[in-house]
Design a protein around this motif. Sequence first.
Motif, PDB file in Angstrom:
ATOM      1  N   ARG A 150      24.417 -39.181 -42.134  1.00 40.95           N
ATOM      2  CA  ARG A 150      25.382 -39.411 -41.055  1.00 40.95           C
ATOM      3  C   ARG A 150      26.707 -38.731 -41.343  1.00 40.95           C
ATOM      4  O   ARG A 150      27.309 -38.091 -40.479  1.00 40.95           O
ATOM      5  N   ARG A 151      27.179 -38.881 -42.582  1.00 41.94           N
ATOM      6  CA  ARG A 151      28.461 -38.258 -42.938  1.00 41.94           C
ATOM      7  C   ARG A 151      28.376 -36.735 -42.821  1.00 41.94           C
ATOM      8  O   ARG A 151      29.296 -36.081 -42.322  1.00 41.94           O
ATOM      9  N   ALA A 152      27.283 -36.179 -43.265  1.00 43.99           N
ATOM     10  CA  ALA A 152      27.119 -34.726 -43.156  1.00 43.99           C
ATOM     11  C   ALA A 152      27.071 -34.294 -41.691  1.00 43.99           C
ATOM     12  O   ALA A 152      27.623 -33.248 -41.315  1.00 43.99           O
ATOM     13  N   GLY A 153      26.416 -35.098 -40.866  1.00 40.21           N
ATOM     14  CA  GLY A 153      26.364 -34.795 -39.436  1.00 40.21           C
ATOM     15  C   GLY A 153      27.755 -34.782 -38.829  1.00 40.21           C
ATOM     16  O   GLY A 153      28.083 -33.920 -37.997  1.00 40.21           O
ATOM     17  N   LEU A 154      28.582 -35.723 -39.236  1.00 34.46           N
ATOM     18  CA  LEU A 154      29.952 -35.770 -38.711  1.00 34.46           C
ATOM     19  C   LEU A 154      30.755 -34.565 -39.169  1.00 34.46           C
ATOM     20  O   LEU A 154      31.503 -33.956 -38.390  1.00 34.46           O
ATOM     21  N   VAL A 155      30.591 -34.211 -40.441  1.00 33.21           N
ATOM     22  CA  VAL A 155      31.276 -33.015 -40.948  1.00 33.21           C
ATOM     23  C   VAL A 155      30.840 -31.792 -40.151  1.00 33.21           C
ATOM     24  O   VAL A 155      31.670 -30.984 -39.716  1.00 33.21           O
ATOM     25  N   ALA A 156      29.528 -31.691 -39.921  1.00 30.87           N
ATOM     26  CA  ALA A 156      29.017 -30.561 -39.142  1.00 30.87           C
ATOM     27  C   ALA A 156      29.608 -30.566 -37.743  1.00 30.87           C
ATOM     28  O   ALA A 156      29.980 -29.512 -37.212  1.00 30.87           O
ATOM     29  N   SER A 157      29.707 -31.731 -37.132  1.00 31.61           N
ATOM     30  CA  SER A 157      30.209 -31.770 -35.759  1.00 31.61           C
ATOM     31  C   SER A 157      31.645 -31.249 -35.693  1.00 31.61           C
ATOM     32  O   SER A 157      32.002 -30.533 -34.759  1.00 31.61           O
ATOM     33  N   GLN A 158      32.460 -31.571 -36.682  1.00 34.47           N
ATOM     34  CA  GLN A 158      33.832 -31.072 -36.655  1.00 34.47           C
ATOM     35  C   GLN A 158      33.915 -29.581 -36.977  1.00 34.47           C
ATOM     36  O   GLN A 158      34.619 -28.831 -36.310  1.00 34.47           O
ATOM     37  N   MET A 159      33.169 -29.147 -37.994  1.00 35.54           N
ATOM     38  CA  MET A 159      33.263 -27.735 -38.372  1.00 35.54           C
ATOM     39  C   MET A 159      32.615 -26.830 -37.317  1.00 35.54           C
ATOM     40  O   MET A 159      33.153 -25.774 -36.982  1.00 35.54           O
ATOM     41  N   LEU A 160      31.466 -27.232 -36.802  1.00 36.59           N
ATOM     42  CA  LEU A 160      30.821 -26.419 -35.766  1.00 36.59           C
ATOM     43  C   LEU A 160      31.638 -26.441 -34.477  1.00 36.59           C
ATOM     44  O   LEU A 160      31.724 -25.437 -33.767  1.00 36.59           O
ATOM     45  N   GLY A 161      32.249 -27.573 -34.181  1.00 37.90           N
ATOM     46  CA  GLY A 161      33.088 -27.645 -32.993  1.00 37.90           C
ATOM     47  C   GLY A 161      34.291 -26.726 -33.109  1.00 37.90           C
ATOM     48  O   GLY A 161      34.670 -26.045 -32.152  1.00 37.90           O
ATOM     49  N   LEU A 162      34.873 -26.697 -34.292  1.00 43.16           N
ATOM     50  CA  LEU A 162      35.991 -25.790 -34.518  1.00 43.16           C
ATOM     51  C   LEU A 162      35.545 -24.332 -34.344  1.00 43.16           C
ATOM     52  O   LEU A 162      36.204 -23.544 -33.654  1.00 43.16           O
ATOM     53  N   ALA A 163      34.413 -23.996 -34.942  1.00 49.32           N
ATOM     54  CA  ALA A 163      33.903 -22.626 -34.818  1.00 49.32           C
ATOM     55  C   ALA A 163      33.563 -22.307 -33.369  1.00 49.32           C
ATOM     56  O   ALA A 163      33.841 -21.203 -32.877  1.00 49.32           O
ATOM     57  N   LEU A 164      33.000 -23.268 -32.685  1.00 47.20           N
ATOM     58  CA  LEU A 164      32.649 -23.063 -31.274  1.00 47.20           C
ATOM     59  C   LEU A 164      33.889 -22.725 -30.452  1.00 47.20           C
ATOM     60  O   LEU A 164      33.908 -21.739 -29.707  1.00 47.20           O
ATOM     61  N   CYS A 165      34.928 -23.512 -30.592  1.00 49.02           N
ATOM     62  CA  CYS A 165      36.138 -23.290 -29.798  1.00 49.02           C
ATOM     63  C   CYS A 165      36.850 -22.000 -30.190  1.00 49.02           C
ATOM     64  O   CYS A 165      37.423 -21.309 -29.359  1.00 49.02           O
ATOM     65  N   ARG A 166      36.786 -21.679 -31.477  1.00 49.72           N
ATOM     66  CA  ARG A 166      37.546 -20.540 -31.987  1.00 49.72           C
ATOM     67  C   ARG A 166      36.805 -19.218 -31.791  1.00 49.72           C
ATOM     68  O   ARG A 166      37.407 -18.228 -31.374  1.00 49.72           O
ATOM     69  N   PHE A 167      35.509 -19.205 -32.080  1.00 49.23           N
ATOM     70  CA  PHE A 167      34.791 -17.926 -32.108  1.00 49.23           C
ATOM     71  C   PHE A 167      33.852 -17.712 -30.921  1.00 49.23           C
ATOM     72  O   PHE A 167      33.488 -16.579 -30.626  1.00 49.23           O
ATOM     73  N   VAL A 168      33.435 -18.776 -30.280  1.00 42.23           N
ATOM     74  CA  VAL A 168      32.477 -18.623 -29.184  1.00 42.23           C
ATOM     75  C   VAL A 168      33.152 -18.812 -27.832  1.00 42.23           C
ATOM     76  O   VAL A 168      33.168 -17.903 -27.008  1.00 42.23           O
ATOM     77  N   LEU A 169      33.728 -19.982 -27.604  1.00 39.88           N
ATOM     78  CA  LEU A 169      34.414 -20.223 -26.330  1.00 39.88           C
ATOM     79  C   LEU A 169      35.753 -19.506 -26.279  1.00 39.88           C
ATOM     80  O   LEU A 169      36.256 -19.201 -25.210  1.00 39.88           O
ATOM     81  N   ARG A 170      36.325 -19.257 -27.458  1.00 43.49           N
ATOM     82  CA  ARG A 170      37.623 -18.599 -27.554  1.00 43.49           C
ATOM     83  C   ARG A 170      38.690 -19.316 -26.735  1.00 43.49           C
ATOM     84  O   ARG A 170      39.410 -18.682 -25.940  1.00 43.49           O
TER      85      ARG A 170
END
Lengths: 184, 184
Positions: free
Chosen positions: B136-156
């Motif tokens: 669960r903790r790893a999933g939460l970490v992933a959700s924040q890091m992937l969300g950051l990458a999504l907003c920064r590099f994909v959705l821009r």
Amino acid sequence: MAERRSDATRAAILVAARERFASDGYERATIRSIAADADIDPSMVMRYYGNKEKLFAAAAEFDLQLPDVSAIRAQEIGSVLARHFLRRWEGDDTLTALLRAAATNAAAADRMRDLFGAQLLPVVAAVCPDPADAPRRAGLVASQMLGLALCRFVLRLPPMVAMPAEEAAAWVGPTIQRYLTSPA
Amino acid sequence: MAERRSDATRAAILVAARERFASDGYERATIRSIAADADIDPSMVMRYYGNKEKLFAAAAEFDLQLPDVSAIRAQEIGSVLARHFLRRWEGDDTLTALLRAAATNAAAADRMRDLFGAQLLPVVAAVCPDPADAPRRAGLVASQMLGLALCRFVLRLPPMVAMPAEEAAAWVGPTIQRYLTSPA
DNA sequence: TCTGAATGCCAACAACTGTTGGCATGAGAG
DNA sequence: CTCTCATGCCAACAGTTGTTGGCATTCAGA
């Protein structure tokens, strides 16, 4: 304007389109598959929505229905927003469709940025200490909520799929709260 | 095994593939466009990689190179990991390719889940209080890091694109830290 | 130098895509 | 009933896709 006989067809197309866009993304959701789901000829989709791009635009119309933050105690805004996002996401395919499509389709990404600027940003601006920080704070909120949705509804990471919505909101709520109101 | 003359071609294909997958996603990145970027005939791509799916598998091979957490002070792990993720993301197209493709392609999503389970999960398990919480903790970490990458590099999202990496890490670091080590 | 394999390109394939025009059918107005 | 028009389906189009087989060229080893 009286109700037309074709309104049911139009609506069925929209429902099928949202499901397909949500599960397949923009390019793999074909007009033919959407039409098949709606039990309709592909040419009807074209007649009623013009082309695929306009169909997506119609299917991706979405209102986050963010609550009036002035009616919420300042310390609870984070968890209220987290819960609200999760509920909004679970009850409607539209957001998943938008997210999946936005990863590969420029128009969908535009729409996502619009939604961010027109609906999330004003709420954040009303809550955060210095309005000049609002865009950055809103971006951070988006990164956490979209990341959560990504892992839960798109990538389907097992622990995030299994986690009850209430528990997810409990974890993420303080994060949102901090992004909104933490000094600096 | 001696170095073959075709190794340069193989490598050029892989570089072009990563760029295309990163900027266009799985379905819009065509064999033809990748071959054109590599100044090569499309049939060479097929000969060297079999088919598009295998080409993607080869292009999406990735090592997060997560640091040895036992060498880091417990209170700093969050911000160290946040910085590490951002740097890893910025220096290599592969992660963006994987993220974009994973939104619409099942094999890519599988790969993403693998990466999560094989590389992030063990690190989290070594840090968090109760190993039973690790997924669960790893999933939460992933959700924040992937969300950051999504907003920064994909959705821009503009504010997330403009934000310096160091500032982003400063915001997100405490979130990661809490997901890793907060009691409960 | 000769030979065989490796490397590369060209042309074509079948399948699928968004999209279009024409033809049937049905209901509703006169 | 008749006329009209909205609704629906069928067939086809041009373009693109992944993929394949054959033919030329080049290199390495004998």
